[in-house]
Design an enzyme around this catalytic site. Sequence first.
Site, short mmCIF file in Angstrom:
data_model
loop_
_atom_site.label_atom_id
_atom_site.label_comp_id
_atom_site.label_asym_id
_atom_site.label_seq_id
_atom_site.Cartn_x
_atom_site.Cartn_y
_atom_site.Cartn_z
CG ASP A 106 -0.25 -0.10 2.52
OD1 ASP A 106 1.00 -0.16 2.55
OD2 ASP A 106 -0.94 -0.14 3.55
CE LYS A 164 1.06 4.63 11.22
NZ LYS A 164 -0.21 3.98 10.85
CG ASP A 227 -0.07 4.89 3.34
OD1 ASP A 227 -0.64 4.02 2.66
OD2 ASP A 227 -0.19 4.95 4.59
#
Length: 246
Positions: A106, A164, A227
Amino acid sequence: MQVLILAGGLGKRLRSVVDDRPKPMALVNNKPFLEYQLEFLRVFGLRQVVFCLGYLHEQIEAYFGDGSKFDMKIDYSIEEEQLGTGGALKHAEKYIQRTFVTLNGDTFFKADLSELLRFHRQHLQSALNGTYQGTIALTNVEDSRNYGAASLAEGGKITGFVEKEDTRQVSQHGSLLVNAGIYVLEPSILDLIPVNGPVSIEKEIFPSLLSRGYWLGGQELPGFFVDIGTPEGLKIFREYQKERSL
């Protein structure tokens, strides 16, 4: 050299715009995203691919078949349950005999893979006692909060990972580079992935290797990165390909 493409996720973030197919099959200019990845690999002479699949895998198998019409050789590793990125590699172990490349199904990173492979071979030869397990392609993005990131020491040795984090936390780790979703890995890394249950190579296996004294390298590379697992990211990739076709 074999390439494993991790394309078994559920694609929940993309369901609002792609709900009838697995996310790597999202259409871009009437072609599925995975076809662009194969075109990218062929540029570097990489034609042996294993798709690691789960959710709606039948659609991907039906479209790509044995790979002959794409000038590739394609095999399939099918997961009966979600195994995570690390578990998917372990599940595909029977296909792996030597150094291999892994791509996230992805993300798209138009970087120089030959340079990444050269970096890997150089560091593999200089490491002692089989401690060097892999090389991660890294890149800069304007906002790293939505991506896993790595910190590097001189010479390209990865010293740590940040997953993240918010801006304040990221800044505490100094200058960080985003994980661009392309890895060159040694088969020995599979011995370090547990068999039972799902496991993430990014969040669990890579950090565990560092804590156990293994080496991972990171190479910063320039190139377009996106992404496509989110509606915004898919839109960016569609616009990118549209501009290239004009």
